[in-house]
Write an enzyme that holds these catalytic residues in place. Structure first.
Site, PDB file in Angstrom:
ATOM      1  N   TYR A 145       8.089  26.020  31.999  1.00  0.00           N
ATOM      2  CA  TYR A 145       7.795  27.400  31.601  1.00  0.00           C
ATOM      3  C   TYR A 145       6.948  28.120  32.652  1.00  0.00           C
ATOM      4  O   TYR A 145       6.832  29.346  32.640  1.00  0.00           O
ATOM      5  CB  TYR A 145       7.067  27.446  30.252  1.00  0.00           C
ATOM      6  CG  TYR A 145       7.924  27.011  29.074  1.00  0.00           C
ATOM      7  CD1 TYR A 145       9.274  26.726  29.223  1.00  0.00           C
ATOM      8  CD2 TYR A 145       7.374  26.883  27.802  1.00  0.00           C
ATOM      9  CE1 TYR A 145      10.051  26.316  28.161  1.00  0.00           C
ATOM     10  CE2 TYR A 145       8.146  26.475  26.722  1.00  0.00           C
ATOM     11  CZ  TYR A 145       9.474  26.192  26.913  1.00  0.00           C
ATOM     12  OH  TYR A 145      10.248  25.784  25.844  1.00  0.00           O
ATOM     13  N   LYS A 194      11.916  12.117  29.471  1.00  0.00           N
ATOM     14  CA  LYS A 194      13.324  11.859  29.801  1.00  0.00           C
ATOM     15  C   LYS A 194      13.320  11.078  31.113  1.00  0.00           C
ATOM     16  O   LYS A 194      13.943  11.463  32.112  1.00  0.00           O
ATOM     17  CB  LYS A 194      14.064  13.201  29.913  1.00  0.00           C
ATOM     18  CG  LYS A 194      15.573  13.107  29.998  1.00  0.00           C
ATOM     19  CD  LYS A 194      16.237  12.651  28.716  1.00  0.00           C
ATOM     20  CE  LYS A 194      17.741  12.531  28.914  1.00  0.00           C
ATOM     21  NZ  LYS A 194      18.408  11.814  27.807  1.00  0.00           N
ATOM     22  N   ASP A 226      15.835  13.037  23.516  1.00  0.00           N
ATOM     23  CA  ASP A 226      16.994  13.128  22.612  1.00  0.00           C
ATOM     24  C   ASP A 226      16.829  12.168  21.434  1.00  0.00           C
ATOM     25  O   ASP A 226      17.081  12.527  20.278  1.00  0.00           O
ATOM     26  CB  ASP A 226      18.311  12.878  23.370  1.00  0.00           C
ATOM     27  CG  ASP A 226      18.217  11.735  24.384  1.00  0.00           C
ATOM     28  OD1 ASP A 226      17.089  11.299  24.695  1.00  0.00           O
ATOM     29  OD2 ASP A 226      19.266  11.282  24.860  1.00  0.00           O
ATOM     30  N   ASP A 250       7.498  21.962  22.630  1.00  0.00           N
ATOM     31  CA  ASP A 250       7.875  23.219  21.982  1.00  0.00           C
ATOM     32  C   ASP A 250       8.964  22.942  20.946  1.00  0.00           C
ATOM     33  O   ASP A 250       8.888  23.345  19.782  1.00  0.00           O
ATOM     34  CB  ASP A 250       8.388  24.178  23.078  1.00  0.00           C
ATOM     35  CG  ASP A 250       8.598  25.593  22.573  1.00  0.00           C
ATOM     36  OD1 ASP A 250       8.252  25.872  21.411  1.00  0.00           O
ATOM     37  OD2 ASP A 250       9.107  26.422  23.340  1.00  0.00           O
ATOM     38  N   ASP A 254       8.450  22.489  16.553  1.00  0.00           N
ATOM     39  CA  ASP A 254       9.178  23.310  15.586  1.00  0.00           C
ATOM     40  C   ASP A 254      10.027  22.451  14.660  1.00  0.00           C
ATOM     41  O   ASP A 254      10.119  22.717  13.459  1.00  0.00           O
ATOM     42  CB  ASP A 254      10.082  24.323  16.304  1.00  0.00           C
ATOM     43  CG  ASP A 254       9.379  25.657  16.508  1.00  0.00           C
ATOM     44  OD1 ASP A 254       8.127  25.678  16.423  1.00  0.00           O
ATOM     45  OD2 ASP A 254      10.054  26.669  16.732  1.00  0.00           O
TER      46      ASP A 254
END
Ligand code: NAD
Length: 359
Positions: A145, A194, A226, A250, A254
């Protein structure tokens, strides 16, 4: 008798912000009386109310008032009235601005299902069992980001890129937050990355492993993002603290809050290197119900409990508030957003009063 004094800066914000912050203050004051400390409040403007008063979503005086405090409590910002302003002048720009001005690099989001609200969880009862209690620790000021980005033309075609980029120092400090948080909870950290594909994830994992050596009492395991996304809905009970980069955190935070069900119940904290933190409910300013006296104040009250625990080290008071919230839920009290079956419907103020009484 000697009383500890703490300075709290309040950003009540817009919409339901002022209504829910008022309830949290009642609870904080009651906790102070019970546990022998005094809270001094300073109001500052951020968001739509600041735009109306000063033309800016985050006036300089607000940043100064937050820097001078022991902790900051935020309601929520935003609303229809300011939706058409350009990005840098919108209420939400104040949020990003204050996080960066205070150097808040760690976001802590508990996702907890309270026994009496199990019905709000979209997962089958046999999957969540008696309860679920997860803390997502997300890196907040680095990664893709904030990494190098751009657009270019390659072979006559438009292309764009964003860069996932972390230094060991950035990973170390967020890893310490996760391990310290686990020490106050279930003593387990699940690191999410990852590392099978991304070089940045390999550095992330190596660094987490190094930091872990300083926390032999905390169990550490690793999941690829994942798999972690899948495990959160398959077997959420396996998690205590989840540690993740900005983008992975992030998404996972959520997902975890959706699993917990009720948006009006979920608190959050954003921390920097020291004790100063910004505490807020995860929901927005709910302009659709503002001024009706029906907003759920519990997420803000639980954010206030986090403030006591993480910024003021008033652990016993924080525990007492969380227990009081569970008690009012056990009594069947419900604001409309969490009302089901034979729950007792109450408004914002009654809910705040009930928590104070339960304290
Ligand atoms: P929202 O979270 O404000 O509302 C979503 C839905 O949940 C609405 O129906 C609302 O009534 C309900 N809801 C939210 N909090 C509640 C509570 N405490 N009690 C009962 N019901 C509650 O999200 P939105 O509608 O997408 O956004 C509204 C405004 O808030 C926008 O301007 C948005 O930019 C802003 N926002 C601010 C923050 C923040 O201040 N941190 C976060 C998210 C959104």
């Amino acid at each position: 008798m000697y009383m500890k004094n703490y300075r709290i800066t309040l950003l009540r914000g817009d919409g339901i912000g002022p209504e829910i912050v008022a309830e949290a203050l009642k609870v904080l004051d009651a906790a102070g009386e019970k546990f022998q400390f005094r809270l001094e409040y300073t109001d500052a403007l951020m968001g739509g109310c600041a735009i109306d008063a000063t033309g800016q979503p985050l006036p300089d005086e607000t940043v100064e008032a937050c820097r001078a405090a022991d902790a900051v409590l935020l309601g929520a910002v935003g609303g229809y009235k300011w939706d058409t302003l350009p990005g840098h002048l919108r209420p939400e720009a104040g949020l990003l601005g204050i996080r960066s001005a205070l150097g808040l690099f760690a976001n802590l989001r508990p996702a907890k299902i309270y026994g009496p609200l199990k019905g709000a969880c979209p997962l089958r009862p046999d999957i969540i069992g008696d309860s679920m209690d997860i803390m997502v620790v997300r890196e907040l000021t680095g990664g893709i980001y904030f990494g190098k980005r751009g657009r270019e033309t390659v072979n006559g075609m438009e292309a764009a890129y964003d860069t996932e980029y972390y230094t060991t120092a950035e990973v170390e400090r967020i890893a310490h937050v996760a391990f310290n948080s686990a020490r106050k909870r279930g003593k387990k950290v699940t690191n999410v990355d990852k590392a099978n594909v991304l070089e940045s994830s390999r550095l992330w994992r190596e660094t987490v492993l190094r930091v872990a050596e300083g926390y032999p009492d905390v169990e550490l395991n690793h999941l690829y993002i994942d798999n972690a996304a899948m495990q959160l809905v398959r077997n959420p009970k396996q998690f205590d603290v989840i540690l993740a980069s900005n983008i992975f955190g992030d998404i996972l935070s959520d997902e975890a809050s959706q699993v917990a069900g009720s948006i009006g119940m979920l608190a959050s904290a954003s921390m920097g290197g020291g004790k100063l933190g910004l505490y807020e409910p995860i929901h927005g300013s709910a302009p659709d119900i503002a001024g009706q006296g029906i907003a759920n104040p519990l997420a803000t009250i639980l954010s206030a409990a986090m403030l006591l625990r993480y910024s003021l080290d008033e652990e016993a008071a924080a525990d007492a508030i969380e227990t009081a919230v569970e008690k009012v839920l056990d009594q069947g009290l419900r604001t409309p957003d969490i009302l089901a079956g034979d729950g007792i419907r109450v408004g914002t103020v009654e809910m705040g009063d009930a928590v104070v009484k339960a304290l």
